[in-house]
Design a protein around this motif. Structure first.
Motif, PDB file in Angstrom:
ATOM      1  N   ASN A 195     -14.135  39.665  20.551  1.00 14.29           N
ATOM      2  CA  ASN A 195     -13.454  40.365  21.640  1.00 14.29           C
ATOM      3  C   ASN A 195     -12.224  39.622  22.159  1.00 14.29           C
ATOM      4  O   ASN A 195     -11.689  39.999  23.208  1.00 14.29           O
ATOM      5  CB  ASN A 195     -14.431  40.598  22.801  1.00 14.29           C
ATOM      6  N   ASN A 196     -11.773  38.578  21.439  1.00 19.34           N
ATOM      7  CA  ASN A 196     -10.623  37.774  21.889  1.00 19.34           C
ATOM      8  C   ASN A 196     -10.811  37.316  23.337  1.00 19.34           C
ATOM      9  O   ASN A 196      -9.887  37.362  24.154  1.00 19.34           O
ATOM     10  CB  ASN A 196      -9.322  38.572  21.771  1.00 19.34           C
ATOM     11  N   ASP A 197     -12.019  36.891  23.643  1.00 16.40           N
ATOM     12  CA  ASP A 197     -12.359  36.465  25.002  1.00 16.40           C
ATOM     13  C   ASP A 197     -11.973  34.999  25.167  1.00 16.40           C
ATOM     14  O   ASP A 197     -12.779  34.096  24.955  1.00 16.40           O
ATOM     15  CB  ASP A 197     -13.852  36.684  25.235  1.00 16.40           C
ATOM     16  N   TYR A 198     -10.704  34.758  25.545  1.00 17.73           N
ATOM     17  CA  TYR A 198     -10.204  33.397  25.680  1.00 17.73           C
ATOM     18  C   TYR A 198     -11.063  32.567  26.639  1.00 17.73           C
ATOM     19  O   TYR A 198     -11.424  31.426  26.358  1.00 17.73           O
ATOM     20  CB  TYR A 198      -8.766  33.398  26.209  1.00 17.73           C
ATOM     21  N   ALA A 199     -11.344  33.140  27.795  1.00 20.69           N
ATOM     22  CA  ALA A 199     -12.037  32.383  28.845  1.00 20.69           C
ATOM     23  C   ALA A 199     -13.420  31.938  28.378  1.00 20.69           C
ATOM     24  O   ALA A 199     -13.810  30.785  28.572  1.00 20.69           O
ATOM     25  CB  ALA A 199     -12.143  33.233  30.111  1.00 20.69           C
TER      26      ALA A 199
ATOM     27  N   LEU B 242       4.154  28.949  29.030  1.00 21.18           N
ATOM     28  CA  LEU B 242       2.889  28.450  28.505  1.00 21.18           C
ATOM     29  C   LEU B 242       2.484  27.143  29.169  1.00 21.18           C
ATOM     30  O   LEU B 242       1.299  26.921  29.444  1.00 21.18           O
ATOM     31  CB  LEU B 242       2.996  28.269  26.989  1.00 21.18           C
ATOM     32  N   TRP B 243       3.460  26.279  29.443  1.00 18.43           N
ATOM     33  CA  TRP B 243       3.132  25.000  30.056  1.00 18.43           C
ATOM     34  C   TRP B 243       2.616  25.185  31.477  1.00 18.43           C
ATOM     35  O   TRP B 243       1.725  24.446  31.920  1.00 18.43           O
ATOM     36  CB  TRP B 243       4.342  24.075  30.061  1.00 18.43           C
ATOM     37  N   ASP B 244       3.154  26.163  32.196  1.00 17.32           N
ATOM     38  CA  ASP B 244       2.638  26.454  33.536  1.00 17.32           C
ATOM     39  C   ASP B 244       1.200  26.967  33.461  1.00 17.32           C
ATOM     40  O   ASP B 244       0.355  26.620  34.301  1.00 17.32           O
ATOM     41  CB  ASP B 244       3.531  27.482  34.235  1.00 17.32           C
ATOM     42  N   GLN B 245       0.918  27.796  32.432  1.00 20.32           N
ATOM     43  CA  GLN B 245      -0.451  28.261  32.236  1.00 20.32           C
ATOM     44  C   GLN B 245      -1.382  27.087  31.923  1.00 20.32           C
ATOM     45  O   GLN B 245      -2.535  27.060  32.363  1.00 20.32           O
ATOM     46  CB  GLN B 245      -0.508  29.275  31.096  1.00 20.32           C
TER      47      GLN B 245
ATOM     48  N   ILE C  38      -5.445  26.398  21.114  1.00 27.17           N
ATOM     49  CA  ILE C  38      -5.946  27.042  19.894  1.00 27.17           C
ATOM     50  C   ILE C  38      -6.288  28.512  20.097  1.00 27.17           C
ATOM     51  O   ILE C  38      -5.889  29.355  19.272  1.00 27.17           O
ATOM     52  CB  ILE C  38      -7.149  26.250  19.333  1.00 27.17           C
ATOM     53  N   PRO C  39      -7.020  28.912  21.149  1.00 29.69           N
ATOM     54  CA  PRO C  39      -7.292  30.348  21.306  1.00 29.69           C
ATOM     55  C   PRO C  39      -6.033  31.187  21.454  1.00 29.69           C
ATOM     56  O   PRO C  39      -5.994  32.359  21.039  1.00 29.69           O
ATOM     57  CB  PRO C  39      -8.151  30.410  22.577  1.00 29.69           C
ATOM     58  N   ARG C  40      -4.977  30.623  22.028  1.00 24.96           N
ATOM     59  CA  ARG C  40      -3.750  31.374  22.238  1.00 24.96           C
ATOM     60  C   ARG C  40      -2.911  31.496  20.975  1.00 24.96           C
ATOM     61  O   ARG C  40      -1.912  32.223  20.969  1.00 24.96           O
ATOM     62  CB  ARG C  40      -2.945  30.726  23.366  1.00 24.96           C
ATOM     63  N   MET C  41      -3.280  30.756  19.937  1.00 23.25           N
ATOM     64  CA  MET C  41      -2.621  30.918  18.645  1.00 23.25           C
ATOM     65  C   MET C  41      -3.240  32.054  17.831  1.00 23.25           C
ATOM     66  O   MET C  41      -2.692  32.434  16.796  1.00 23.25           O
ATOM     67  CB  MET C  41      -2.715  29.605  17.842  1.00 23.25           C
ATOM     68  N   MET C  42      -4.388  32.564  18.277  1.00 24.69           N
ATOM     69  CA  MET C  42      -5.050  33.651  17.565  1.00 24.69           C
ATOM     70  C   MET C  42      -4.353  34.973  17.859  1.00 24.69           C
ATOM     71  O   MET C  42      -3.789  35.161  18.941  1.00 24.69           O
ATOM     72  CB  MET C  42      -6.523  33.733  17.985  1.00 24.69           C
ATOM     73  N   PRO C  43      -4.353  35.897  16.888  1.00 25.78           N
ATOM     74  CA  PRO C  43      -3.749  37.215  17.142  1.00 25.78           C
ATOM     75  C   PRO C  43      -4.571  37.997  18.149  1.00 25.78           C
ATOM     76  O   PRO C  43      -5.779  37.822  18.275  1.00 25.78           O
ATOM     77  CB  PRO C  43      -3.782  37.882  15.756  1.00 25.78           C
TER      78      PRO C  43
END
Length: 329
Positions: free
Chosen positions: A290-294, A68-71, A25-30
């Protein structure tokens, strides 16, 4: 044993599904957290080379050149090692450090307030339902109205009355910043003073729901055959109330309490925003901006574990309190 094994298997599958959604989900965000961090770096006069960008991608775990799958599998591996990554919004702090610093504030504030609202609401609901038709029923409309009031509006009203007008409580913050943090009475009393008003807002706004739900269940339970049998045996009303009626009527409320207790870790975003309280809710807003995925993934992971853990405990207790649950399953 089969009942408990099914429950554990269900929650294990739910945890895997939640972790998967937490990754995608976070990686679908712009936007991109690396771009955000490098923009801050350039504002301070730094230069960005391809090597610098590559280093930050590896640091934040957002390698654009990796499938993406490796990530995804790298993400699961890092979780197994307890590595939640580095936060962009509070760089160079790790996500674990950010969570450890803010989680205790949220647990102490929202956790205590949630438990208090549940205990007060269920206790009053049991008493009102047991003595239905008495003057105690007049409590229900007042608490229902307070529960229907928009939460942020109630918080702002409390701030206006108790902080701005009467000056009884501090306006915002979690403690007096002039004090040294530590386990001393001066600091602890400051945190209590700063946390009382947001905790009061949570209790006032949520106690009505617990009271109304428990009251309705008590009315329904009061007409059951085993209650009539207990009365026919000549048992005291107090014992019938606590050992028979309330014990069975509280079961639906326990399920709702498990969900609310799980969300304690996420905090109340509105509460912490209105009162500028230094909890996880504020960190969640900061990570989204801040688009802070982690950090987003770390906070959602903690929320997921808290919700699933609380529901698992209540499900297991449900089977102990009500043996009929184990028979049906």
């Amino acid at each position: 044993m089969r009942y408990y094994a099914r429950k554990l298997g269900f929650y294990a599958a739910a945890l895997w599904a939640a972790l998967t959604l937490n990754f995608f989900i976070p990686r679908m965000m712009p936007g991109n957290p690396v771009d955000t961090l490098l923009a801050k770096f350039q504002q301070r006069g730094g230069s960005v080379s391809p090597e610098t960008r590559r280093a930050y991608e590896l640091l934040l775990g957002t390698n654009s050149g990796e499938p993406l799958w490796d990530q995804y599998f790298s993400y699961l591996g890092n979780l197994a090692r307890g590595d939640l990554g580095v936060s962009v919004s509070v760089y160079p702090a790790t996500v674990s450090q950010v969570l450890s610093q803010s989680m205790m504030w949220t647990i102490m504030l929202v956790g205590i307030a949630t438990v208090l609202s549940f205990v007060i609401g269920v206790g009053l609901g049991a008493l009102v339902g047991w003595r239905r038709g008495s003057w105690l029923d007049s409590v229900i409309p007042a608490t229902t109205v307070l529960a229907a009031v928009p939460y942020f509006w109630l918080a702002l009203i409390f701030v206006l009355i108790f902080s701005t007008t009467l000056n009884w409580f501090p306006l915002n913050g979690g403690y007096d910043v002039s004090l040294a943090t530590g386990w001393n009475w001066e600091f602890i009393s400051s945190t209590i003073e700063h946390g009382f008003l947001p905790a009061l807002t949570i209790v006032v706004s949520s106690v009505g729901g617990w009271l109304l739900g428990m009251r309705n269940m008590m009315v329904s339970t009061g007409s059951e055959d085993y209650i009539l049998t207990a009365r026919a045996k000549g048992l005291r009303d107090r014992r019938i109330l606590t050992r028979y009626a309330a014990r069975n009527a509280v079961l639906p409320s326990l399920a709702g309490f498990a969900i609310s207790l799980g969300f304690v870790v996420s905090g109340s975003v509105i509460t912490e925003q209105v009162f500028s309280y230094p909890g996880i809710g504020m960190k969640l807003l900061q990570s989204v901006e801040n688009n802070d995925y982690a950090l987003m993934q770390g906070i959602f992971l903690v929320i997921t574990l808290a919700v699933l853990g609380a529901n698992l405990i209540v499900d297991l207790l449900y089977g102990f309190i009500d043996p009929r649950t184990r028979v049906r399953n």
